[in-house]
Design a protein around this motif. Structure first.
Motif, PDB file in Angstrom:
ATOM      1  N   PHE A   1       0.842  -1.201   0.000  1.00 31.75           N
ATOM      2  CA  PHE A   1       0.000   0.000   0.000  1.00 31.75           C
ATOM      3  C   PHE A   1       0.875   1.249   0.000  1.00 31.75           C
ATOM      4  O   PHE A   1       1.974   1.245   0.558  1.00 31.75           O
ATOM      5  N   ASP A   2       0.362   2.329  -0.624  1.00 29.42           N
ATOM      6  CA  ASP A   2       1.115   3.589  -0.580  1.00 29.42           C
ATOM      7  C   ASP A   2       1.084   4.193   0.816  1.00 29.42           C
ATOM      8  O   ASP A   2       2.090   4.706   1.303  1.00 29.42           O
ATOM      9  N   HIS A   3      -0.067   4.127   1.464  1.00 27.50           N
ATOM     10  CA  HIS A   3      -0.217   4.710   2.806  1.00 27.50           C
ATOM     11  C   HIS A   3      -0.856   3.675   3.735  1.00 27.50           C
ATOM     12  O   HIS A   3      -1.868   3.063   3.389  1.00 27.50           O
ATOM     13  N   VAL A   4      -0.260   3.498   4.912  1.00 23.37           N
ATOM     14  CA  VAL A   4      -0.785   2.567   5.912  1.00 23.37           C
ATOM     15  C   VAL A   4      -1.126   3.368   7.168  1.00 23.37           C
ATOM     16  O   VAL A   4      -0.275   4.070   7.716  1.00 23.37           O
ATOM     17  N   LEU A   5      -2.382   3.263   7.609  1.00 19.91           N
ATOM     18  CA  LEU A   5      -2.878   4.009   8.776  1.00 19.91           C
ATOM     19  C   LEU A   5      -3.268   2.996   9.852  1.00 19.91           C
ATOM     20  O   LEU A   5      -4.070   2.097   9.596  1.00 19.91           O
ATOM     21  N   ILE A   6      -2.698   3.122  11.048  1.00 20.97           N
ATOM     22  CA  ILE A   6      -2.904   2.120  12.097  1.00 20.97           C
ATOM     23  C   ILE A   6      -3.480   2.763  13.350  1.00 20.97           C
ATOM     24  O   ILE A   6      -2.941   3.748  13.863  1.00 20.97           O
ATOM     25  N   ASP A   7      -4.572   2.170  13.840  1.00 21.73           N
ATOM     26  CA  ASP A   7      -5.150   2.553  15.133  1.00 21.73           C
ATOM     27  C   ASP A   7      -4.362   1.806  16.214  1.00 21.73           C
ATOM     28  O   ASP A   7      -4.508   0.590  16.373  1.00 21.73           O
ATOM     29  N   MET A   8      -3.547   2.511  16.977  1.00 22.31           N
ATOM     30  CA  MET A   8      -2.593   1.881  17.889  1.00 22.31           C
ATOM     31  C   MET A   8      -3.234   1.342  19.165  1.00 22.31           C
ATOM     32  O   MET A   8      -2.659   0.478  19.825  1.00 22.31           O
ATOM     33  N   ASN A   9      -4.398   1.822  19.558  1.00 22.58           N
ATOM     34  CA  ASN A   9      -4.981   1.377  20.825  1.00 22.58           C
ATOM     35  C   ASN A   9      -5.264  -0.124  20.851  1.00 22.58           C
ATOM     36  O   ASN A   9      -5.089  -0.777  21.878  1.00 22.58           O
ATOM     37  N   GLN A  10      -5.695  -0.662  19.711  1.00 22.44           N
ATOM     38  CA  GLN A  10      -5.956  -2.096  19.653  1.00 22.44           C
ATOM     39  C   GLN A  10      -4.671  -2.887  19.877  1.00 22.44           C
ATOM     40  O   GLN A  10      -4.651  -3.881  20.610  1.00 22.44           O
ATOM     41  N   LEU A  11      -3.573  -2.443  19.262  1.00 20.70           N
ATOM     42  CA  LEU A  11      -2.297  -3.135  19.449  1.00 20.70           C
ATOM     43  C   LEU A  11      -1.824  -3.037  20.894  1.00 20.70           C
ATOM     44  O   LEU A  11      -1.262  -3.991  21.440  1.00 20.70           O
ATOM     45  N   LEU A  12      -2.052  -1.890  21.517  1.00 21.38           N
ATOM     46  CA  LEU A  12      -1.676  -1.721  22.922  1.00 21.38           C
ATOM     47  C   LEU A  12      -2.467  -2.670  23.827  1.00 21.38           C
ATOM     48  O   LEU A  12      -1.896  -3.299  24.727  1.00 21.38           O
ATOM     49  N   HIS A  13      -3.760  -2.783  23.583  1.00 19.47           N
ATOM     50  CA  HIS A  13      -4.595  -3.671  24.395  1.00 19.47           C
ATOM     51  C   HIS A  13      -4.130  -5.124  24.261  1.00 19.47           C
ATOM     52  O   HIS A  13      -3.987  -5.833  25.262  1.00 19.47           O
ATOM     53  N   ILE A  14      -3.897  -5.557  23.033  1.00 22.85           N
ATOM     54  CA  ILE A  14      -3.453  -6.934  22.800  1.00 22.85           C
ATOM     55  C   ILE A  14      -2.124  -7.191  23.503  1.00 22.85           C
ATOM     56  O   ILE A  14      -1.934  -8.222  24.165  1.00 22.85           O
ATOM     57  N   SER A  15      -1.197  -6.256  23.368  1.00 20.00           N
ATOM     58  CA  SER A  15       0.150  -6.429  23.924  1.00 20.00           C
ATOM     59  C   SER A  15       0.136  -6.468  25.447  1.00 20.00           C
ATOM     60  O   SER A  15       0.804  -7.311  26.058  1.00 20.00           O
ATOM     61  N   LEU A  16      -0.611  -5.563  26.076  1.00 18.34           N
ATOM     62  CA  LEU A  16      -0.619  -5.518  27.543  1.00 18.34           C
ATOM     63  C   LEU A  16      -1.348  -6.718  28.142  1.00 18.34           C
ATOM     64  O   LEU A  16      -1.019  -7.151  29.245  1.00 18.34           O
ATOM     65  N   ARG A  17      -2.333  -7.263  27.433  1.00 16.25           N
ATOM     66  CA  ARG A  17      -3.007  -8.464  27.933  1.00 16.25           C
ATOM     67  C   ARG A  17      -2.059  -9.662  27.943  1.00 16.25           C
ATOM     68  O   ARG A  17      -2.128 -10.518  28.815  1.00 16.25           O
ATOM     69  N   LYS A  18      -1.183  -9.733  26.948  1.00  9.70           N
ATOM     70  CA  LYS A  18      -0.247 -10.860  26.840  1.00  9.70           C
ATOM     71  C   LYS A  18       0.985 -10.693  27.735  1.00  9.70           C
ATOM     72  O   LYS A  18       1.700 -11.660  27.968  1.00  9.70           O
ATOM     73  N   SER A  19       1.210  -9.496  28.214  1.00 11.54           N
ATOM     74  CA  SER A  19       2.505  -9.175  28.830  1.00 11.54           C
ATOM     75  C   SER A  19       2.616  -9.616  30.291  1.00 11.54           C
ATOM     76  O   SER A  19       1.620  -9.877  30.959  1.00 11.54           O
ATOM     77  N   ARG A  20       3.876  -9.642  30.771  1.00 11.24           N
ATOM     78  CA  ARG A  20       4.168  -9.919  32.179  1.00 11.24           C
ATOM     79  C   ARG A  20       4.338  -8.629  32.973  1.00 11.24           C
ATOM     80  O   ARG A  20       4.302  -8.644  34.199  1.00 11.24           O
ATOM     81  N   SER A  21       4.567  -7.527  32.268  1.00 10.49           N
ATOM     82  CA  SER A  21       4.762  -6.228  32.910  1.00 10.49           C
ATOM     83  C   SER A  21       4.514  -5.147  31.871  1.00 10.49           C
ATOM     84  O   SER A  21       4.358  -5.428  30.676  1.00 10.49           O
ATOM     85  N   TYR A  22       4.509  -3.886  32.322  1.00  8.93           N
ATOM     86  CA  TYR A  22       4.320  -2.780  31.374  1.00  8.93           C
ATOM     87  C   TYR A  22       5.448  -2.751  30.342  1.00  8.93           C
ATOM     88  O   TYR A  22       5.217  -2.558  29.152  1.00  8.93           O
ATOM     89  N   GLU A  23       6.689  -2.920  30.807  1.00 12.85           N
ATOM     90  CA  GLU A  23       7.835  -2.863  29.906  1.00 12.85           C
ATOM     91  C   GLU A  23       7.771  -3.989  28.873  1.00 12.85           C
ATOM     92  O   GLU A  23       8.035  -3.784  27.684  1.00 12.85           O
ATOM     93  N   HIS A  24       7.403  -5.187  29.348  1.00 15.89           N
ATOM     94  CA  HIS A  24       7.252  -6.314  28.421  1.00 15.89           C
ATOM     95  C   HIS A  24       6.136  -6.023  27.422  1.00 15.89           C
ATOM     96  O   HIS A  24       6.239  -6.361  26.231  1.00 15.89           O
ATOM     97  N   GLY A  25       5.072  -5.371  27.872  1.00 14.71           N
ATOM     98  CA  GLY A  25       3.967  -5.027  26.993  1.00 14.71           C
ATOM     99  C   GLY A  25       4.387  -4.095  25.869  1.00 14.71           C
ATOM    100  O   GLY A  25       3.927  -4.231  24.730  1.00 14.71           O
ATOM    101  N   LEU A  26       5.285  -3.153  26.159  1.00 15.55           N
ATOM    102  CA  LEU A  26       5.734  -2.223  25.126  1.00 15.55           C
ATOM    103  C   LEU A  26       6.614  -2.926  24.092  1.00 15.55           C
ATOM    104  O   LEU A  26       6.577  -2.599  22.900  1.00 15.55           O
TER     105      LEU A  26
END
Length: 231
Positions: A1-26
């Motif tokens: 694609f020429d332009h890719v637009l991403i809603d980051m909140n969904q990725l943050l939610h998925i990552s923090l649910r899987k994580s062991r800590s905030y740092e691991h989530g990032l």
């Protein structure tokens, strides 16, 4: 694609649910972002939008939505820790530890709110990630010829709305292909508000289970709806 637009909140939610800590989530957030770009690589622009402060009416609703999960998670975590420390033989310790980890992950996702420390760290992590990708020359995830735009949580409005605002305001070729990525099917409905003269090369990409993605052509959906309404 020429332009890719991403809603980051969904990725943050998925990552923090899987994580062991905030740092691991990032760290997981950056890996999730890499996975998105392996599936939809931008040639010209990459836009990353985080939810900002909402309107006053929605702010009151959000506070109520966060209060109930917060109370439940805190009580569940305390109860499980109390049973674990009491060496209660009737409940398996592995089950209690799993409940504690689940409650902790719920508490971490509640920190995905504008002005919290975790959001500031997430924005710094995004800037670091962008810097790495812009400097990379030979990596498959290199973005050294791509313009990266980050809309932080200090900018008012929901991420999906900010992506559409960029879509309307950016200078680009009318024939450029655009991918809007997020985990909320509302993105499809919001994309349908785009004037029909700008719809032909717009796609909404929705992650599903595992590494599967569903790609929706907004132009084809508009044509299908038009046929159903007309005939």
């Amino acid at each position: 694609f020429d332009h890719v637009l991403i809603d980051m909140n969904q990725l943050l939610h998925i990552s923090l649910r899987k994580s062991r800590s905030y740092e691991h989530g990032l760290v997981l957030m950056m890996k999730e972002l890499d996975a998105c770009l392996k599936m939809a690589s931008p040639r010209c622009s990459l836009v990353l939008a985080i939810d900002g402060p909402p309107a006053a009416a929605k702010l009151a609703t959000q506070r109520k939505r966060r209060l109930n999960p917060l109370t439940r998670a805190v009580n569940r975590k305390r109860q499980s820790e109390r049973l674990l420390n009491s060496n209660n033989k009737r409940v398996k310790s592995s089950l209690l530890r799993r409940k504690i980890r689940f409650a902790a992950s719920e508490l971490r996702t509640l920190a995905i709110t504008p002005a919290t420390d975790i959001m500031k760290k997430a924005e710094s992590a995004l800037e670091y990630w962008a810097w790495q990708r812009l400097l990379s020359r030979h990596n498959i995830l290199s973005l050294n010829n791509v313009s990266i735009h980050i809309s932080k949580s200090t900018v008012p409005g929901e991420g999906e709305v900010k992506l559409l605002e960029w879509f309307y305001s950016a200078e680009r070729n009318p024939n450029d292909t655009v991918a809007i990525i997020g985990g909320d099917s509302d993105l499809v409905l919001e994309a349908l508000t785009i004037p029909i003269t700008k719809l032909r090369n717009v796609f909404v990409v929705l992650p599903e289970a595992g590494s599967v993605y569903r790609c929706v052509s907004v132009w084809e959906m508009t044509r299908t709806l038009h046929q159903q309404i007309t005939y």
